[in-house]
Design a protein around this motif. Structure first.
Motif, PDB file in Angstrom:
ATOM      1  N   PHE A 123       0.831  -1.208   0.000  1.00 32.84           N
ATOM      2  CA  PHE A 123       0.000   0.000   0.000  1.00 32.84           C
ATOM      3  C   PHE A 123       0.867   1.260   0.000  1.00 32.84           C
ATOM      4  O   PHE A 123       0.637   2.192  -0.790  1.00 32.84           O
ATOM      5  N   ARG A 124       1.881   1.293   0.863  1.00 36.34           N
ATOM      6  CA  ARG A 124       2.736   2.482   0.943  1.00 36.34           C
ATOM      7  C   ARG A 124       3.498   2.703  -0.370  1.00 36.34           C
ATOM      8  O   ARG A 124       3.670   3.844  -0.822  1.00 36.34           O
ATOM      9  N   LEU A 125       3.951   1.624  -0.981  1.00 30.18           N
ATOM     10  CA  LEU A 125       4.647   1.739  -2.266  1.00 30.18           C
ATOM     11  C   LEU A 125       3.704   2.240  -3.358  1.00 30.18           C
ATOM     12  O   LEU A 125       4.075   3.105  -4.166  1.00 30.18           O
ATOM     13  N   PHE A 126       2.502   1.718  -3.374  1.00 32.65           N
ATOM     14  CA  PHE A 126       1.503   2.121  -4.369  1.00 32.65           C
ATOM     15  C   PHE A 126       1.187   3.615  -4.244  1.00 32.65           C
ATOM     16  O   PHE A 126       1.116   4.335  -5.247  1.00 32.65           O
ATOM     17  N   GLU A 127       1.016   4.070  -3.031  1.00 28.42           N
ATOM     18  CA  GLU A 127       0.728   5.489  -2.802  1.00 28.42           C
ATOM     19  C   GLU A 127       1.904   6.370  -3.217  1.00 28.42           C
ATOM     20  O   GLU A 127       1.718   7.436  -3.810  1.00 28.42           O
ATOM     21  N   THR A 128       3.124   5.911  -2.926  1.00 23.22           N
ATOM     22  CA  THR A 128       4.315   6.727  -3.172  1.00 23.22           C
ATOM     23  C   THR A 128       4.663   6.801  -4.651  1.00 23.22           C
ATOM     24  O   THR A 128       5.015   7.879  -5.162  1.00 23.22           O
ATOM     25  N   VAL A 129       4.576   5.690  -5.369  1.00 25.78           N
ATOM     26  CA  VAL A 129       5.023   5.694  -6.769  1.00 25.78           C
ATOM     27  C   VAL A 129       4.171   6.619  -7.627  1.00 25.78           C
ATOM     28  O   VAL A 129       4.646   7.177  -8.626  1.00 25.78           O
ATOM     29  N   GLN A 130       2.928   6.840  -7.235  1.00 24.29           N
ATOM     30  CA  GLN A 130       2.082   7.761  -7.993  1.00 24.29           C
ATOM     31  C   GLN A 130       2.567   9.202  -7.882  1.00 24.29           C
ATOM     32  O   GLN A 130       2.286  10.024  -8.755  1.00 24.29           O
ATOM     33  N   LYS A 131       3.318   9.488  -6.821  1.00 22.18           N
ATOM     34  CA  LYS A 131       3.839  10.841  -6.621  1.00 22.18           C
ATOM     35  C   LYS A 131       5.261  10.997  -7.155  1.00 22.18           C
ATOM     36  O   LYS A 131       5.669  12.104  -7.519  1.00 22.18           O
ATOM     37  N   THR A 132       6.026   9.905  -7.188  1.00 15.63           N
ATOM     38  CA  THR A 132       7.458  10.009  -7.467  1.00 15.63           C
ATOM     39  C   THR A 132       7.915   9.285  -8.733  1.00 15.63           C
ATOM     40  O   THR A 132       8.994   9.577  -9.240  1.00 15.63           O
TER      41      THR A 132
END
Length: 240
Positions: A123-132
């Motif tokens: 979940f944390r990776l999914f949320e982060t990759v959309q921003k970075t």
């Protein structure tokens, strides 16, 4: 992009030999908690609401064996392909990325030798990759790290507050990491001549993709099973 439109492919790496395990059986096929070790993280990916497709990279001689195991354990729901890997990890990843010919926004590249991947990290990776567009799982180092020279003399002691232990999954925009791998492999001989060995995909993105990679907090239990001692630790995790 709304969550329902985002397509994420898990590139699962299980093509290695695991020589440091010292067994006749490739380590990914050793039993852990009642099933072959490499299946644990594939099951986690199948159960994730964010992963839409899975490709498994295996040794060319193991394609049918792996297919049978995935069917036996009910892990074909999101399976797109089982494909032969390359001579080294970086080559297996590159082949996996080139094989993705279905709709895909992001790829989660994961070593199947890390069987204790958890849903919270995904979940944390999914949320982060959309921003970075580029991020990877890891944990802050608990130990002080020393940088040494060719004689094993300490040349530098980095600030522990800035040192992370890198894990997988490592997650990227598909176009970004696929192009970075193409460029890196085209320059592989030169990089090797400079003593640069491409050991993970974040490194490929940094060197050939010219991008920053964001570290994302994972779990200290997300260990890589490499030696017989790691199997003992893994069984202990499962008992808990």
């Amino acid at each position: 992009m709304e969550n329902r439109t985002i397509k994420c492919t898990a590139v699962m790496l299980a093509a290695g030999f695991g020589r440091r395990m010292g067994t006749d059986i490739k380590k990914q096929y050793l039993m852990l908690g009642g099933m072959p070790m490499f299946l644990h993280s594939i099951r986690t990916m199948q159960e994730s609401r964010y992963i839409t497709d899975i490709i498994v990279m295996v040794h060319k001689d193991d394609v049918e064996v792996v297919r049978e195991l995935l069917e036996e354990y009910g892990l074909t729901e999101k399976l797109r392909r089982i494909a032969p890997g390359g001579k080294e990890r970086v080559h297996s990843v590159a082949l996996g990325l080139e094989a993705v010919d279905w709709p895909c926004d992001y790829v989660f590249i994961h070593d199947c030798a890390r069987p204790f991947l958890d849903q919270e990290t995904l979940f944390r990776l999914f949320e982060t990759v959309q921003k970075t567009s580029a991020c990877c799982a890891g944990v802050p180092s608990k130990d002080t790290v020393k940088i040494v020279d060719e004689n094993c003399d300490v040349s530098k002691t980095p600030n522990r507050a800035n040192v992370w232990i890198v894990q997988t999954p490592q997650v990227f925009s598909l176009d970004l990491i696929r192009n970075a791998h193409r460029k890196a492999l085209a320059e592989e001989d030169y990089l090797l001549s400079q003593g640069i060995i491409l050991t993970d995909d974040a490194m490929v993105a940094e060197l050939a993709g010219n991008c920053k990679v964001r570290m994302v907090m994972a779990d200290y239990r997300n260990i890589k099973i490499t030696t017989p001692e790691d199997l003992i630790i893994g069984e202990a995790f499962l008992k808990n």
